[in-house]
Design a protein around this motif. Structure first.
Motif, PDB file in Angstrom:
ATOM      1  N   ILE A  50       1.009  -1.504   0.357  1.00 32.11           N
ATOM      2  CA  ILE A  50       0.353  -0.197  -0.106  1.00 32.11           C
ATOM      3  C   ILE A  50       0.188   0.889   0.116  1.00 32.11           C
ATOM      4  N   LEU A  51       0.510   2.028  -0.942  1.00 33.47           N
ATOM      5  CA  LEU A  51       1.448   3.464  -0.833  1.00 33.47           C
ATOM      6  C   LEU A  51       0.289   4.156  -0.392  1.00 33.47           C
ATOM      7  N   SER A  52      -0.728   4.168  -0.741  1.00 36.66           N
ATOM      8  CA  SER A  52      -1.364   5.381   0.115  1.00 36.66           C
ATOM      9  C   SER A  52      -2.947   5.364  -0.141  1.00 36.66           C
ATOM     10  N   VAL A  53      -3.494   6.272   1.533  1.00 36.78           N
ATOM     11  CA  VAL A  53      -4.814   5.872   1.449  1.00 36.78           C
ATOM     12  C   VAL A  53      -5.435   7.443   1.912  1.00 36.78           C
ATOM     13  N   LYS A  54      -6.806   7.259   1.331  1.00 33.24           N
ATOM     14  CA  LYS A  54      -7.684   8.584   1.238  1.00 33.24           C
ATOM     15  C   LYS A  54      -8.637   8.109   1.492  1.00 33.24           C
ATOM     16  N   LEU A  55      -9.218   9.153   2.200  1.00 28.88           N
ATOM     17  CA  LEU A  55     -10.371   9.140   3.487  1.00 28.88           C
ATOM     18  C   LEU A  55     -11.568  10.136   2.618  1.00 28.88           C
ATOM     19  N   LEU A  99     -12.979   5.751   0.924  1.00 30.18           N
ATOM     20  CA  LEU A  99     -11.982   4.828   1.104  1.00 30.18           C
ATOM     21  C   LEU A  99     -11.172   4.482   0.354  1.00 30.18           C
ATOM     22  N   VAL A 100      -9.707   5.122  -0.213  1.00 30.19           N
ATOM     23  CA  VAL A 100      -9.264   4.594  -1.520  1.00 30.19           C
ATOM     24  C   VAL A 100      -8.075   3.770  -1.313  1.00 30.19           C
ATOM     25  N   VAL A 101      -7.432   3.158  -1.659  1.00 29.11           N
ATOM     26  CA  VAL A 101      -5.954   2.452  -1.307  1.00 29.11           C
ATOM     27  C   VAL A 101      -5.650   2.593  -2.611  1.00 29.11           C
ATOM     28  N   CYS A 102      -4.442   2.669  -2.622  1.00 33.97           N
ATOM     29  CA  CYS A 102      -3.481   3.644  -4.740  1.00 33.97           C
ATOM     30  C   CYS A 102      -2.534   2.573  -3.521  1.00 33.97           C
ATOM     31  N   LEU A 103      -2.599   1.511  -4.858  1.00 36.29           N
ATOM     32  CA  LEU A 103      -1.332   0.351  -5.198  1.00 36.29           C
ATOM     33  C   LEU A 103      -0.454   1.079  -5.533  1.00 36.29           C
ATOM     34  N   CYS A 105      -2.008  10.641  -5.833  1.00 32.08           N
ATOM     35  CA  CYS A 105      -3.390  10.327  -5.802  1.00 32.08           C
ATOM     36  C   CYS A 105      -4.005  11.187  -4.853  1.00 32.08           C
ATOM     37  N   ALA A 106      -4.898  12.466  -4.988  1.00 30.60           N
ATOM     38  CA  ALA A 106      -5.858  13.079  -4.356  1.00 30.60           C
ATOM     39  C   ALA A 106      -7.561  12.381  -4.119  1.00 30.60           C
TER      40      ALA A 106
END
Length: 445
Positions: free
Chosen positions: A103-108, A113-117, A146-147
Motif C-alpha cells: 500500500i502506497l497511500s490511503v485517502k478518506l 476510502l481509497v487505497v492506492c498501490l 493520488c488525491a
C-alpha cells in the motif's frame, strides 16, 4: 486539504518520525512513528495536545484520520500490504484488508476510502468498508500519488494518467466512472490536491517550477503559478485554504510559497490608466503572437506570501487553516516539529512564525540515542523512515489465514474479519463523535 507524506530519515530528521498527515479540515495532525502513531489537535496556537497514541503496530508509514471522528487508518512497514481500520477511542479494530501489493497511500472522505498501490487503486464504501471498485493496470505510480476530494457529495479522485507525462485522470468515486483527462504538465506529476468543495484541482510536476489549478470536473486551466525558474525542486505538498482563495506549496527547499487565486479584471486597469497598466496591456496583446511556452510564462503569477524555513533538504507538509479566527500556515517537518505562521491575507509578504511545537519530547530523543548505541554491534534493522520507493521492495509477510476471509470478487483485496461484528450489522459504522461521523441520513442523497 487532507495531505499525507512519508518523510524519510536524513541528516536532521527525527529518529522516531516516519510520516505525517493533516486530516480533511486541518483540525488534526497524524504522525507515524517507529513505535506506532500519534494524533494531535491543532485548534489552538499556543498548545499542541496529543489526543491519542496508538501502539497497536510499530513502524507506521501511513496514518489517516477521518475528520474529527474516531476512525483512523494505519499501515505498518511490518505488514505493508495490510490496511488496519481502528476505532481509536474504543481501542478496537473495525476491520482490515490485505492487498496484492504494498500500500502506497490511503485517502478518506465521509463517502469513500481509497487505497492506492503501484499499479492499481481500490475504492471502498466507508460506511461498511465494502470494496466497490478496483481500477487495475493504472499507469505505474511508484509514490502512490493520488488525491480525493474531501467533499463526499462531490467525491472526485485524481491520479496520474501516465508515467511519462503530467496527465491527470479524474475519476468520479461516487458514481464509479472515469471523467476528464487533464493534460497538466510535460513531465510526470509530483503533487495533487483538491480544494474543500472539490471544484478545483492543483497540480505540480517533478520539475516543480510551475503549479497549475484546473476546474473540476471540466479540467479547464484556471491559474498558473511559477514557483521558481533557477532550479528544479521536489514539491512534497500542496494545500488549498478552506475558501480556496489561497494555495500553499512546500518542497525540499527552505521556502514555502503561498499563491493567491484571483482573476485580474480588465475593468480595473481601465479605471486606473497608469503606466504599469498600459505596459501590462501591451504584454497581453503581444503574448497572442508569441510561442505558447513564452506566452504562458507571461501570464504566470508569483507567490503572494512566503515562509523561510530554518531547514533545507528535509521533507515537510504544509496546510492553510484558520486557528482562533486568524489565517495560519502550518508546516510539519521530518525534524519533529510543527511550525505555525501568521498569514496576512491582504498584503501577503513574509509570514511571521508565531509558535513552534515539538512532536516528540526530549526524553524520547535521549532514549532513541541510547538504543542506537546499544544496537551498533547488533543485527542491522530496516530504517523506518526511508522513502517509499525503497519500501516497495520490502518482502511483505503473508497475511494470517485466521483473520482473512478470502479474495473478493473484484480485484484481489482480501478482507479481514470484522472486529466486532456488530459494528456493521446495522448500517454504517457508528463512531459517536462530535456529529462528524456517521452522516447517516445524507449518504443516500
Amino acid at each position: 486539504m487532507e495531505n499525507q507524506e512519508t518523510l524519510p530519515e536524513g541528516p536532521g530528521a527525527h529518529p522516531q518520525f516516519i510520516c505525517a498527515s493533516f486530516n480533511q479540515d486541518t483540525t488534526s495532525l497524524s504522525v507515524g512513528t517507529k513505535t506506532g502513531y500519534r494524533l494531535f489537535s491543532v485548534t489552538t496556537v499556543d498548545k499542541l495536545d496529543c489526543i491519542h497514541e496508538g501502539v497497536e503496530c510499530p513502524d507506521v508509514y501511513i496514518v489517516e484520520r477521518l475528520f474529527s471522528s474516531s476512525l483512523v487508518v494505519v499501515v505498518s512497514l511490518s505488514l505493508p500490504r495490510r490496511m488496519n481500520v481502528y476505532h481509536f477511542k474504543k481501542g478496537t479494530e473495525i476491520c482490515n484488508y490485505s492487498y496484492s501489493n504494498n500500500i502506497l497511500s490511503v485517502k478518506l472522505n465521509r463517502q469513500r476510502l481509497v487505497v492506492c498501490l503501484e499499479e492499481s487503486i481500490y475504492i471502498h464504501n466507508i460506511r461498511d468498508m465494502k470494496l466497490l471498485k478496483t481500477l487495475l493496470n493504472t499507469p505505474v505510480n511508484p509514490t502512490g500519488l493520488c488525491a480525493l476530494s474531501v467533499n463526499h457529495g462531490n467525491s472526485f479522485l485524481a491520479y496520474p494518467g501516465s508515467a511519462t507525462i503530467g496527465e491527470i485522470t479524474l475519476y468520479d468515486a461516487n458514481n464509479l466512472s472515469t471523467g476528464t483527462l487533464i493534460q497538466a504538465h510535460d513531465s510526470p506529476l509530483a503533487a495533487l490536491t483538491f480544494n474543500a468543495s472539490g471544484t478545483k484541482l492543483a497540480s505540480a510536476s517533478e520539475k516543480g517550477t510551475v503549479i497549475r489549478v484546473f476546474s473540476v470536473p471540466e479540467g479547464q486551466k484556471l491559474f498558473e503559478f511559477r514557483r521558481g525558474m533557477k532550479r528544479y525542486v521536489s514539491i512534497s505538498s500542496l494545500a488549498f485554504s478552506a475558501d480556496a482563495q489561497f494555495l500553499c506549496a512546500s518542497s525540499n527547499t527552505e521556502t514555502v510559497h503561498i499563491f493567491k487565486l484571483e482573476q485580474h479584471s480588465p475593468s480595473q486597469d481601465e479605471e486606473s490608466p497608469t503606466w504599469s497598466a498600459y505596459v501590462g496591456k501591451m504584454f497581453t496583446a503581444a503574448s497572442t503572437y508569441l510561442p505558447t511556452h513564452v506566452s504562458d510564462m507571461m501570464h504566470q503569477d508569483r507567490a503572494f506570501a512566503t515562509v523561510r524555513l530554518n531547514m533545507f533538504g528535509l521533507k515537510n507538509i504544509c496546510a492553510l487553516t484558520t486557528i482562533q479566527k486568524l489565517p495560519r500556515l502550518l508546516v510539519a517537518s521530518s525534524e519533529g516539529f510543527l511550525y505555525i505562521y501568521n498569514v496576512d491575507p491582504q498584503d501577503g509578504g513574509e509570514c511571521v512564525l508565531v509558535q513552534k511545537h515539538r512532536l516528540f519530547d526530549s526524553g524520547e530523543e535521549q532514549e532513541e540515542e541510547k538504543e542506537e548505541e546499544n544496537q551498533e554491534d547488533g543485527p542491522q534493522q530496516q530504517p523506518a523512515g526511508q522513502s517509499y520507493a525503497a519500501t516497495v521492495a520490502l518482502p511483505s509477510m503473508p497475511p494470517s489465514s485466521t483473520t482473512l476471509m478470502g479474495y473478493s470478487e473484484d480485484g484481489g483485496a482480501q478482507r479481514g474479519e470484522v472486529i466486532p461484528e456488530h459494528e456493521f450489522a446495522e448500517g454504517p459504522v457508528c463512531l459517536d463523535d462530535e456529529n462528524e461521523f456517521p452522516p447517516v441520513g445524507n449518504l443516500s442523497n
